[in-house]
Each structure stands twice: as C-alpha cells, then as structure tokens.
Enzyme design. Structure first.
Site, PDB file in Angstrom:
ATOM      1  N   CYS B 151       0.818  -1.277  -0.015  1.00  0.00           N
ATOM      2  CA  CYS B 151      -0.045   0.039  -0.080  1.00  0.00           C
ATOM      3  C   CYS B 151       0.885   1.384  -0.164  1.00  0.00           C
ATOM      4  O   CYS B 151       0.432   2.362  -0.729  1.00  0.00           O
ATOM      5  CB  CYS B 151      -0.944   0.001   1.341  1.00  0.00           C
ATOM      6  SG  CYS B 151      -2.297  -0.703   1.077  1.00  0.00           S
ATOM      7  N   ARG B 186      14.985   1.647   3.626  1.00  0.00           N
ATOM      8  CA  ARG B 186      15.029   0.401   2.780  1.00  0.00           C
ATOM      9  C   ARG B 186      14.311  -0.608   3.533  1.00  0.00           C
ATOM     10  O   ARG B 186      14.741  -2.061   3.474  1.00  0.00           O
ATOM     11  CB  ARG B 186      16.675   0.048   2.633  1.00  0.00           C
ATOM     12  CG  ARG B 186      16.559  -0.651   1.136  1.00  0.00           C
ATOM     13  CD  ARG B 186      18.059  -1.193   0.883  1.00  0.00           C
ATOM     14  NE  ARG B 186      18.853   0.098   0.740  1.00  0.00           N
ATOM     15  CZ  ARG B 186      20.222  -0.184   1.562  1.00  0.00           C
ATOM     16  NH1 ARG B 186      20.335  -1.197   2.451  1.00  0.00           N
ATOM     17  NH2 ARG B 186      20.858   0.807   1.246  1.00  0.00           N
ATOM     18  N   SER B 187      13.340  -0.389   4.408  1.00  0.00           N
ATOM     19  CA  SER B 187      12.606  -1.477   4.754  1.00  0.00           C
ATOM     20  C   SER B 187      11.935  -2.417   3.753  1.00  0.00           C
ATOM     21  O   SER B 187      11.706  -2.111   2.554  1.00  0.00           O
ATOM     22  CB  SER B 187      11.416  -0.874   5.674  1.00  0.00           C
ATOM     23  OG  SER B 187      10.363  -0.405   4.775  1.00  0.00           O
ATOM     24  N   GLY B 271       5.939   9.077  10.089  1.00  0.00           N
ATOM     25  CA  GLY B 271       4.792   9.743  10.936  1.00  0.00           C
ATOM     26  C   GLY B 271       5.300  10.989  11.330  1.00  0.00           C
ATOM     27  O   GLY B 271       4.445  11.905  11.731  1.00  0.00           O
TER      28      GLY B 271
END
Lengths: 320, 320
Positions: B151, B186-187, B271
């Site tokens: 997403c 780079r998750s 966030g």
C-alpha cells in the site's frame, strides 16, 4: 542411542557433543553409501567474515567425509537473489545454504524465503517454520515432499534427547512433561522454533528476549502451541529451570553462575559463551553445538532429497 | 487524471494529497456500487498505540463512506496468529490488516506471512513482494488471482504520477527515465519495494539506510531490478536527486533544507516530518501521504476480490 545413556548420570562437567554428531553423520553416510547417492550442497558467502569461513570449512570437511559434495560460492550480496534462484532450478544442487547476515534485518528474512523450501536444508524458509508450528509434515498435499526443521533448534533437541532427559516411558508428546526450560533467545531461526518444539514435547518453556518473557506450552489441539504473557522476572526464569539454553550473540552477556541451580543442564549455542566457565563445577555444560548442527544439515539434506528415492532411514518419521 | 496536471507547474509549496486520494476512492466506490459488492476488512490491533488507533478510525471512516465494512478487532498478541488463520478461512472477510509492531522484529515478519496472500490487502506477504520484484502479476498459474503491491509504496508512486512527473510520451517502463530519486528508508515494507517500482519505471534510485546506500536500476530482463553497491555519500544522494522520499521513524532525523536543491519534490511518509518545514519555500513538499495509502488499501481489496467477479475497473491491468 544406548551409547549416551550414561551421560544422564553425570551431574556436572563439560559435555563434548562430538559422539552425538558422529552418530547422526554415520546414519547419513550409511544411507548415502547404500543408495550410491550423489548429493551436492551449495553455500553462498557474501562477506569475508572469518567465523563464517571457518564454519564453511568444517561443514565441507564433514560433508566430504560423509560422501556429500559441498561447494562454497563467494558472491556479491547484490547478486545473491539471482544466484539463489539459479541454484533453485539447478538439478545438480540438492541443498542450498546462505551465511547470514547478508544485508541484515528483514531483507535477510526475505532472502531466506527465496531459497525454495525443497532445497532449504537450513529450514529457514517461512514455509518450513510455519509447518513446524502447525504440525504439518509435508510440503505438498500429496505428502511426497517432507518438511525440514531448522538445523540449530533441531541440533539442540537432539542433544537434549541424547543427554537422556526425554522420559520415553511417558506417551509421545509428553517426554519433557514437568520440565521447565528457559531459552534466552527468541529469534525466528533458533529461539522461537526451539521453544515450540520443546513445548510440543511437553515442557514449559520460558522464552526470553530483550523485551521480556513469553511462555510456550502445548496447545489444546495436537501439534499446536500456546503462547502466553508472563511477569516472571528473567532471573527467576533462569533460577528455576531444569535446562537453560543460551544464545545471545554478545560476549558481554554472561549469566552469573550463582543464579543457576545445581544440576541444571546448560546448553550454549551463541558463538561466545553466555555463562561463566565455572558453572561446570555444579552443572552439565554444553559449551558449543556446531558439530551436531552440521550433522542435522546433512540429515535435512537427505530428508529433503528423500521425496525422490526410498531409503530405510526415512521409511519412518524421525522422532522429531 | 487531467485534474492534477497543473501541479507539475508548481515549483514550490506544500501539496495536499486529498484530491488524489478522493480520485482513487471514487473509482473504488463506483465499482462497489455498480456491482453491489459487500466487502469487509478486518483489522487486528494488539496495542493501545494512539497513532494506530487514530489511523484505524480514519481508515474506518473512509471505508464506510465508500461502502466497505471495516471491523477493528482488539486482540492479545499471543492469540494473533490463530485469529489471523481463522480470518483467512472466514468467507465473510475479504481483506485482513494488522497494526505493527506486534512483537517487533522478525516475528512480525513471520506474522505478515500468516495472512493469506489472497486477503493481504496491505501487500506485505513475502509472496506478494517476491512477485513484485519479479514482475509476476498473478498468485496462481491459471492467472485468476491477481497480486497486489504494498500500500504505502503504491501510494507514493501514485502521488508521483499525479504530480505529473511521469513522462508518458516515453515508452512504458521508461516514464521516469533520467530521473534520480533518493529514498531514505530500505525497509521490506516500504523503501525496498518502492525503490524497485521506481527503478522499474526507469529511474535511478539511491536507496539509503543506516548501513549505507545501494543503487536500484532496471535489470536486463523486463521487470527485473539490478542492485549495485555505491560509495556516493548520503549527502550527495540527497543533493543531486529530483525526488527525495523520506521515511525515517524518528523525529530527530531532519534533512537540512540547504542540502536540497531548488525544485526538488520532497515526499515524507514517516509519521514525523523528516525535513525542515522551510523547505517548502523552494521545493514541493508532500508532508503526509496517509490518505492516499488508505485509498490504495481499498484499491487492493478490490483487486484481490476481483478474481471472483468481473469489473470494468479491472478488465485492464492498472498502470502500476
């Protein structure tokens, strides 16, 4: 396994696991000779880490002695995924292993799943781990392809079994009934699968990591595991256990010997010793398990390959 | 998407992505109304984290407005795996999402794979990510079940597309040709899939994490990605890029505005804001993307559900 039954009477001292490794390697070797198998492991290394290099040498030595070809491939980490995919398709390769860390973190978790479960001799793929947690024994619906269990936890269970701790007079699934086992490590590749396996055999497992403790017990349905939260302090979990299993990858983590009760079986699978050396004056200490892990790697290779041949070793389910 | 083409002429200032989200939500809403679909999302929450609670409220509001049922289930983390497995089997549930972190680390990676890829509206399962990296569009060999894309990366690509950055006069797969894009994260759930998608569209991507930088480019075979090592310092990657995408989950990480060249498009998906607020005096700043992410969640739900019905929206492959 009569040869190890006397170890259970030993109440303290250092235990060398070489005879346990030899027993399982001989099983594999006989099987390979009997059926004239030509099996090959490919191991990928992306760093110059001396520990990994040493471990690959020992693995190669053991494999070659037991009739298994072992090829170390030094590669660039950015090419690793493609090279694993090639090895997945290569019919001359029967087992694939990777020396981690490669990139570190979740990207390494991704790479573990690039290895096809059918050649995943380390048992690190999510599929093999999921099946372990859910008592699913086969990779396919037709039940022709057996699952494997991660090497290191499997080696630890075999060591405990061979130390005579399993009470085989009890029904299957209760061999560790009444035993409290504390595992300091909750990684997805060792600590958690190990805790699940021990709980599945009837033990109450205190699984400790940096964030706290979780209890593992047998679930209501056969083969399932119940996890539950607990407030028991880490020190108490270490004090009250019958078996203490340590795997903290830091030389600075040392359990104080005074904390451990006399007669506890202490098994250390970290690269460094996580407990003070003097613990052996009152406990059984298994300081390293690497040799048994290599024997389980060979065993897993055979188990994965067994779907395409029939061998006496695998006409029955292994006990674990 | 004519309504956004004027944004490309805007050389600076804050961009509100609400109209982009509305566009995609309206597409979904029309489709749901047209076919009188009854779709339900179940979202699992194991903490009292206010951020997750707020996000679940906004998601529920959007879903309900667009004709999708959204059920938040507050559960214990130790029960989560069993509850996901139940939801996997529950025919009344069409999409499953989980608010992470649950346990943290690799155990959460395991849980992401417990969600069946067929209900994985967040696109976090290894299967959906592997397929993304390898240009595999369907979950099954018969090509009846479409894959989804995670997403958040999908939302970012859609934002870039709607900002008019894609050069649609170039052939498909080269719409971002000549563009340098720097992604600080780079998750496995955002940064890496995003970098791969942008590279797949022709960009040269500098993928930065705490350990260094890796370049992502188009691979030789269609749909494949080439990763390569680089010594370019982080500051230089930030200085020379056309698009800067920031996702560091720490309020202490702030890119110095002086480092960023005039006219750069800065997209922040952390966030907290990873750049100094004054950057908008010389750059386009997209400070939050959450609304578009929610619209992509709805879009993925429809995409996954589309295997069991025929809809005008999905008779063609979406452009991404």
């Amino acid at each position: 396994m009569e040869e190890y039954k006397d170890i259970v009477h030993q109440k303290k001292g250092k235990v060398d696991v070489t005879p346990i490794a030899t027993f399982y390697r001989n099983e594999v070797k006989q099987c390979i000779e009997k059926d004239s198998l030509k099996l090959k492991i490919v191991a990928f290394l992306t760093t110059n880490d001396q520990g990994a290099l040493d471990y690959s040498k020992w693995t190669k030595l053991a494999c070659n002695k037991d009739g298994i070809e072992f090829e170390l491939r030094k590669v660039e980490r950015v090419d690793l995924e493609d090279l694993i995919l090639e090895a997945n398709k290569d019919d001359s390769v029967h087992g694939i292993m990777v020396y981690y860390p490669v990139f570190g973190g979740m990207l390494d978790g991704y790479l573990q799943d690039v290895v096809t479960p059918e050649k995943d001799i380390e048992g690190l793929s999510t599929r093999n781990r999921f099946n372990l947690y859910h008592n699913i024994r086969y990779l396919d619906d037709k039940q022709t392809k057996k699952c494997v269990i991660p090497c290191t936890p499997l080696a630890i269970v075999k060591i405990i079994e061979n130390l005579g701790i399993y009470d085989k007079s009890l029904p299957l699934g209760e061999h560790l009934k009444g035993k409290v086992i504390t595992v300091v490590n909750r990684s997805e590749i060792v600590g958690r699968p190990l805790s699940a396996m021990l709980a599945n055999d009837g033990a109450l497992v205190h699984s400790i990591d940096i964030n706290g403790t979780i209890l593992f017990q047998k679930g209501k349905r056969e083969g399932t595991i119940k996890m539950s939260e607990t407030d028991v302090p880490k020190e108490e979990s270490i004090q009250k256990c019958d078996i203490l299993i340590l795997g903290v990858p830091s030389p600075n983590y040392k359990v104080n010997s005074d904390l451990v009760k006399e007669g506890t079986i202490v098994i250390n699978f970290a690269g460094c010793l996580n407990v003070e050396e003097d613990i052996q004056s009152k406990c059984i200490l298994v300081p390293t398990i690497g040799k048994v892990t290599i024997s389980m790697l060979e065993r897993n290779l055979l188990r994965l390959y067994s779907h395409s041949f029939t061998s006496t070793l695998y006409t029955q389910q292994p006990s674990k």
